[in-house]
Design a protein around this motif. Sequence first.
Motif, PDB file in Angstrom:
ATOM      1  N   ASP A 198       0.839  -1.197   0.000  1.00 12.94           N
ATOM      2  CA  ASP A 198       0.000   0.000   0.000  1.00 12.94           C
ATOM      3  C   ASP A 198       0.872   1.244   0.000  1.00 12.94           C
ATOM      4  OD1 ASP A 198      -2.190  -1.646   0.182  1.00 12.94           O
ATOM      5  OD2 ASP A 198      -2.307  -1.518   2.368  1.00 12.94           O
ATOM      6  N   ILE A 217       1.729   5.909  -7.183  1.00  9.74           N
ATOM      7  CA  ILE A 217       0.280   6.090  -7.345  1.00  9.74           C
ATOM      8  C   ILE A 217      -0.048   7.523  -7.737  1.00  9.74           C
ATOM      9  CG2 ILE A 217      -1.920   6.140  -6.107  1.00  9.74           C
ATOM     10  CD1 ILE A 217      -0.965   3.732  -4.516  1.00  9.74           C
ATOM     11  N   VAL A 273      -8.364   5.099  -5.918  1.00  4.52           N
ATOM     12  CA  VAL A 273      -7.693   4.587  -4.723  1.00  4.52           C
ATOM     13  C   VAL A 273      -8.651   4.640  -3.541  1.00  4.52           C
ATOM     14  CG1 VAL A 273      -5.349   5.205  -5.432  1.00  4.52           C
ATOM     15  CG2 VAL A 273      -6.734   6.859  -4.185  1.00  4.52           C
ATOM     16  N   LEU A 283      -2.873   4.495   0.905  1.00 11.85           N
ATOM     17  CA  LEU A 283      -3.504   4.536  -0.418  1.00 11.85           C
ATOM     18  C   LEU A 283      -3.492   3.124  -1.004  1.00 11.85           C
ATOM     19  CD1 LEU A 283      -1.628   7.691  -1.799  1.00 11.85           C
ATOM     20  CD2 LEU A 283      -3.781   7.640  -0.537  1.00 11.85           C
ATOM     21  N   LYS A 284      -4.693   2.610  -1.301  1.00 12.23           N
ATOM     22  CA  LYS A 284      -4.813   1.276  -1.882  1.00 12.23           C
ATOM     23  C   LYS A 284      -5.408   1.410  -3.275  1.00 12.23           C
ATOM     24  CE  LYS A 284      -5.685  -0.783   2.654  1.00 12.23           C
ATOM     25  NZ  LYS A 284      -6.622  -1.570   3.480  1.00 12.23           N
ATOM     26  N   GLU A 285      -4.689   0.866  -4.262  1.00  7.82           N
ATOM     27  CA  GLU A 285      -5.190   0.938  -5.631  1.00  7.82           C
ATOM     28  C   GLU A 285      -6.457   0.105  -5.769  1.00  7.82           C
ATOM     29  OE1 GLU A 285      -2.214   1.527  -9.070  1.00  7.82           O
ATOM     30  OE2 GLU A 285      -1.272   0.104  -7.688  1.00  7.82           O
TER      31      GLU A 285
END
Length: 529
Positions: free
Chosen positions: A225, A246, A289, A309-311
Amino acid sequence: MKILHLKLGTKIAMLSFLLVLLSVFLAGVIIVNQISDKMEKEIGHRAMAIARTVAQLSEVQENLSKSEGSKVIQPLAERIRLATGVEYIVIFNMEKTRYSHPYLDRIGTVFNDGDEELSLQRKEYLSQAVGVLGPSIRAFVPVLADEGTRQVGVVAVGILVPTIREIISTIKTELYSSILIGLILGGLGSFYLASNIKKNMFSLEPNEIARMLEERVAIFQAMDDGVVALDMENRITVINEKACRIVGISEKEVGCRLKELPAFNALNDLLVANDPTETTELILNNTWVFVDFLPVRVKEQIVGRVITLKEKTEVRKMAEELTGVKTFIEALRVQNHESLNKLHTIAGLIQLGKADQARDYIYRVTEEQQEVTRFLSSKIRYPNVAGLLLGKYNRGKELKVDVLFDPDSNLSELPEGFDSSTLTIILGNLLENAMEAVVGSKLSEVHCRIKYEHHELVLSVEDTGSGISSENQAKIYQWGFSTKGNGNRGIGLSLVKQTVDLLGGTIELESGKWGTRFGVRIPLNKIQA
């Protein structure tokens, strides 16, 4: 040769003690030098005063011109020397012939030390020289006769200058005690400083701290992450490689505020609008995200926050599948509720003996439900979208709102790269807002249409509510803005706008007293994965 490795505390203590020792030594040298200077000045003043006194004596003035004058001058000079404690009093005439001297064999000899010339020119002064008795400070004062009109000789008074060793010997008790106290206090302070520093470093050695830092950095960078740490002023303090990738920035941006980085505009707007604590879905650098916020506490005091931040890739698919399941569950719940109401109606009609009316009611309800189900099954190919529409239809029944689907609606095929679950975000939020807008209205209808027009997917949701004011039309896409109060409001239309923008589409809004219509156009040839 084996190198001795000392612990950090020992090194700090030794360094601090050496600094204290050096400071004490320098202080001692300075003090001794100052004492020496003051003693020399005092000796000079004393010698000058004695020389002036001797030069004023009439016996000296009258006998310096006589060949046998030393017989008067020598005893007089010796008495004064012994009374004042000076090392020597030498009196000589203008030819430099000595008339007095501590050593009798020097009387009658020539004074020729080299520093007496100015005194023969009627000048008085101090001089430092190494004489017969050692280094001394001596005062030269001219002897003037006839009421100061004629110089007949010179008086030289010498006082030996004490050496550094003699000065130290004089003040050794005070000096040694001061140095000892200074060293003891310095040593105690050094060990306290070393222990305090070691305690603040959690009793770790530098190599251990370096190893832990390397491990933490490696773990931090290896996280799947993106992680961004902010201080209380929303300034980036730490960011890992995944977060940089990201949002499309470099680690050089550490130290910048979020508002200074365009890639973080959506996140900065969210932080400015409120203090989020729940997982939020945003678009950063054209990437969906999931954003989580965690406060950073140091000794129970919040000093910043960490943002993960998670895609929205596999997580997004799983979440949206769960959303589809939730939609079906909601549809079943509403349908069950409606079925119970209908069963109660049928049971009541039977109990009243109205079997024909009960049979007609059963046919009518069954036909209506089958017609909607048949329509959605045949026109909408994707189950998650069909389930969403069926759920909203049944939800409308529960709210006394008629959800009507355009007969021309069709969703038979989507190009590769277009995620059908994305439609659930757009349609779900538009239909929910439309139903809330017409609840309690005289005419409570929501119209929905899905079709293709000129290589575009067109979505239309229209309600018969009271409309949206022109002032609010400019704000409805802002994150957190809502006319229905606070809480988790003001998110749906913002997500719709972000989703449509990401897909390269447009949103058309028409509103008046007749109601509101949202039209979404998505070009099929610009859809991004």
